[in-house]
Design a protein around this motif. Structure first.
Motif, PDB file in Angstrom:
ATOM      1  N   PHE A   9      64.019  48.407  75.522  1.00 26.26           N
ATOM      2  CA  PHE A   9      64.973  47.431  74.978  1.00 26.26           C
ATOM      3  C   PHE A   9      65.146  46.269  75.953  1.00 26.26           C
ATOM      4  N   TYR A  27      70.691  54.749  72.510  1.00 23.47           N
ATOM      5  CA  TYR A  27      69.332  54.487  72.031  1.00 23.47           C
ATOM      6  C   TYR A  27      68.449  54.336  73.276  1.00 23.47           C
ATOM      7  N   GLU A  28      67.411  55.146  73.370  1.00 23.86           N
ATOM      8  CA  GLU A  28      66.580  55.089  74.577  1.00 23.86           C
ATOM      9  C   GLU A  28      65.460  54.070  74.470  1.00 23.86           C
ATOM     10  N   THR A  29      64.712  54.147  73.363  1.00 29.77           N
ATOM     11  CA  THR A  29      63.626  53.169  73.181  1.00 29.77           C
ATOM     12  C   THR A  29      63.724  52.582  71.779  1.00 29.77           C
ATOM     13  N   PRO A  30      63.208  51.362  71.617  1.00 29.87           N
ATOM     14  CA  PRO A  30      63.223  50.773  70.269  1.00 29.87           C
ATOM     15  C   PRO A  30      62.308  51.577  69.346  1.00 29.87           C
ATOM     16  N   SER A  31      62.688  51.690  68.083  1.00 30.53           N
ATOM     17  CA  SER A  31      61.802  52.335  67.117  1.00 30.53           C
ATOM     18  C   SER A  31      60.661  51.351  66.823  1.00 30.53           C
ATOM     19  N   GLN A  34      61.700  48.178  65.203  1.00 29.96           N
ATOM     20  CA  GLN A  34      62.505  47.338  66.104  1.00 29.96           C
ATOM     21  C   GLN A  34      61.603  46.631  67.113  1.00 29.96           C
ATOM     22  N   GLN A  52      61.316  51.974  55.364  1.00 33.25           N
ATOM     23  CA  GLN A  52      62.343  52.715  54.629  1.00 33.25           C
ATOM     24  C   GLN A  52      63.566  52.949  55.499  1.00 33.25           C
ATOM     25  N   THR A  53      64.606  53.449  54.844  1.00 36.50           N
ATOM     26  CA  THR A  53      65.802  53.844  55.580  1.00 36.50           C
ATOM     27  C   THR A  53      65.434  54.961  56.548  1.00 36.50           C
ATOM     28  N   GLY A  54      66.031  54.962  57.707  1.00 35.62           N
ATOM     29  CA  GLY A  54      65.732  56.013  58.677  1.00 35.62           C
ATOM     30  C   GLY A  54      64.752  55.550  59.742  1.00 35.62           C
ATOM     31  N   THR A  55      64.202  54.353  59.569  1.00 38.86           N
ATOM     32  CA  THR A  55      63.238  53.836  60.550  1.00 38.86           C
ATOM     33  C   THR A  55      63.933  53.001  61.616  1.00 38.86           C
ATOM     34  N   GLY A  56      65.231  52.748  61.434  1.00 36.42           N
ATOM     35  CA  GLY A  56      65.976  51.914  62.372  1.00 36.42           C
ATOM     36  C   GLY A  56      65.930  50.446  61.984  1.00 36.42           C
ATOM     37  N   LYS A  57      65.737  50.176  60.686  1.00 37.19           N
ATOM     38  CA  LYS A  57      65.570  48.769  60.283  1.00 37.19           C
ATOM     39  C   LYS A  57      66.875  47.976  60.383  1.00 37.19           C
ATOM     40  N   THR A  58      68.023  48.638  60.255  1.00 40.97           N
ATOM     41  CA  THR A  58      69.287  47.892  60.347  1.00 40.97           C
ATOM     42  C   THR A  58      69.409  47.226  61.716  1.00 40.97           C
ATOM     43  N   ALA A  59      69.172  48.012  62.771  1.00 46.01           N
ATOM     44  CA  ALA A  59      69.236  47.428  64.120  1.00 46.01           C
ATOM     45  C   ALA A  59      68.118  46.412  64.317  1.00 46.01           C
ATOM     46  N   TYR A  98      77.384  47.318  66.981  1.00 41.20           N
ATOM     47  CA  TYR A  98      76.506  46.651  67.945  1.00 41.20           C
ATOM     48  C   TYR A  98      77.210  45.458  68.610  1.00 41.20           C
TER      49      TYR A  98
HETATM   50  P1  AMP Z   1      68.416  52.875  59.643  1.00 33.65           P
HETATM   51  O1  AMP Z   1      66.953  53.063  59.354  1.00 33.65           O
HETATM   52  O2  AMP Z   1      68.736  51.489  60.029  1.00 33.65           O
HETATM   53  O3  AMP Z   1      69.272  53.392  58.526  1.00 33.65           O
HETATM   54  O4  AMP Z   1      68.769  53.760  60.960  1.00 33.65           O
HETATM   55  C1  AMP Z   1      68.676  55.139  60.965  1.00 33.65           C
HETATM   56  C2  AMP Z   1      69.431  55.778  62.119  1.00 33.65           C
HETATM   57  O5  AMP Z   1      68.711  55.602  63.339  1.00 33.65           O
HETATM   58  C3  AMP Z   1      70.820  55.224  62.382  1.00 33.65           C
HETATM   59  O6  AMP Z   1      71.691  56.320  62.473  1.00 33.65           O
HETATM   60  C4  AMP Z   1      70.732  54.514  63.711  1.00 33.65           C
HETATM   61  O7  AMP Z   1      71.925  54.619  64.437  1.00 33.65           O
HETATM   62  C5  AMP Z   1      69.592  55.235  64.394  1.00 33.65           C
HETATM   63  N1  AMP Z   1      68.822  54.386  65.326  1.00 33.65           N
HETATM   64  C6  AMP Z   1      68.446  53.105  65.119  1.00 33.65           C
HETATM   65  N2  AMP Z   1      67.712  52.647  66.148  1.00 33.65           N
HETATM   66  C7  AMP Z   1      67.598  53.670  67.035  1.00 33.65           C
HETATM   67  C8  AMP Z   1      66.948  53.806  68.315  1.00 33.65           C
HETATM   68  N3  AMP Z   1      66.244  52.828  68.845  1.00 33.65           N
HETATM   69  N4  AMP Z   1      67.060  54.992  68.943  1.00 33.65           N
HETATM   70  C9  AMP Z   1      67.753  56.006  68.384  1.00 33.65           C
HETATM   71  N5  AMP Z   1      68.380  55.933  67.185  1.00 33.65           N
HETATM   72  C10 AMP Z   1      68.313  54.788  66.513  1.00 33.65           C
END
Ligand code: AMP
Length: 292
Positions: A9, A27-31, A34, A52-59, A98
């Motif tokens: 990050f 969060y340790e490393t970017p998905s 990200q 898809q959802t669960g990949t960390g796309k919101t962040a 955030y």
């Molecule tokens: P999303 O795909 O945006 O719905 O995110 C799925 C979940 O992953 C959420 O609960 C986030 O808090 C978590 N998340 C997002 N980015 C990271 C990251 N880099 N490391 C660990 N968890 C994460």
């Protein structure tokens, strides 16, 4: 994408306030999405993301938006369109989390079914980011209560869901009412032709980012299913146990009680079975497995 080493990050040029909160959240490393998307959005590029959802796309979109927010500008700088009220609230909450170290930051979810009063007064007080469902965003635009003239970034989240729910004309209308200079990020799990057309019409030389679903089936797993009614489940399962060669088998049940009932019935039918569930201590679970 998985064989490219993921950056840290701290290498992504995010603001110190965000690096601090990322550390606190753990969060340790970017998905992968990200790592790919954050530098592009920080660089003011348009992005077409298949994720898809669960990949960390919101962040993946919230962090770069927050990193570039001008706290002194009180007309919305970023608008996220989401298909449902639940997703709008969830995304707004993510922004809030955030932004923990960004003083005076305001995000507002706007969605149908909620009275206009609180939304209108929040908009009047000034917000930096709006997360809304398309219908309600249009309503505010028609009322003149939402000023998008200073918008810098527009995100279409779960665009295929918005299409499926019949919002695509609203989305297109909103796109047309935002400044042509805006940055646009479109995220969709699938890319039907209507979404591709939107991307082609409204995105400027978008960088394309594709991320495989986080939960896929491993190549060495074959999935099959057998439709049976509740009454026949035990007989069907017994047939499988008798017909399929196996060394060991894990059977998932919906409830804790279900695991115990099923283990009891399988034992009565001559199979060495035992229940494992969340009511048991870890040590007890391990002992149980060893005893089999
Ligand atoms: P999303 O795909 O945006 O719905 O995110 C799925 C979940 O992953 C959420 O609960 C986030 O808090 C978590 N998340 C997002 N980015 C990271 C990251 N880099 N490391 C660990 N968890 C994460």
């Amino acid at each position: 994408m998985s064989d490219i080493p993921l950056p840290l990050f701290s290498e992504l040029n995010l603001s110190p306030a965000l690096l601090k909160v990322i550390k606190e959240i753990g969060y340790e490393t970017p998905s992968p999405i990200q790592a790919a998307t954050i530098p592009l959005l920080l660089d003011n590029r348009d992005v077409l993301g298949q994720a898809q959802t669960g990949t960390g796309k919101t962040a993946a979109f919230a962090l770069p938006i927050l990193s570039r927010i001008d706290i002194k500008q009180h007309t919305p700088q970023a608008l996220v369109l989401a298909p449902t009220r639940e997703l709008a609230i969830q995304v707004a909450e993510a922004f809030q989390t955030y932004a923990a170290h960004i003083k005076d930051f305001h995000v507002l979810p706007i969605y149908g079914g909620q009275s206009y009063g609180p939304q209108l007064s929040a908009l009047r007080r000034g917000v930096h980011v709006v997360v809304g469902t398309p219908g309600r965003v249009i309503d505010h635009l028609d009322k003149g209560s939402l000023d998008l003239s200073k918008l810098k970034t527009l995100v279409l989240d779960e665009a295929d869901e918005m299409l499926r729910m019949g919002f695509i004309d609203d989305v297109e209308q909103i796109l047309q009412k935002t400044p042509a200079t805006r940055q646009t990020a479109l995220f969709s799990a699938t890319m039907p032709s209507a979404i591709k057309r939107i991307a082609k019409t409204y995105l400027r030389e978008p960088a394309e980012v594709t991320v495989a679903a986080k939960t896929g089936t491993a190549d060495n797993i074959r999935q099959r299913y057998w439709m049976v009614s509740g009454m026949q489940k035990l007989d069907a399962l017994t047939r499988i146990l008798e017909a399929e060669p196996f060394d060991g088998m894990i059977i998932f049940a919906r409830t804790k009680l279900g695991t115990e009932e099923l283990a009891g019935k399988l034992n009565a039918r001559g199979f060495a079975a035992t229940a494992i569930n969340g009511d048991m201590q870890q040590a007890q679970r391990e002992r149980t497995i060893q005893q089999l």
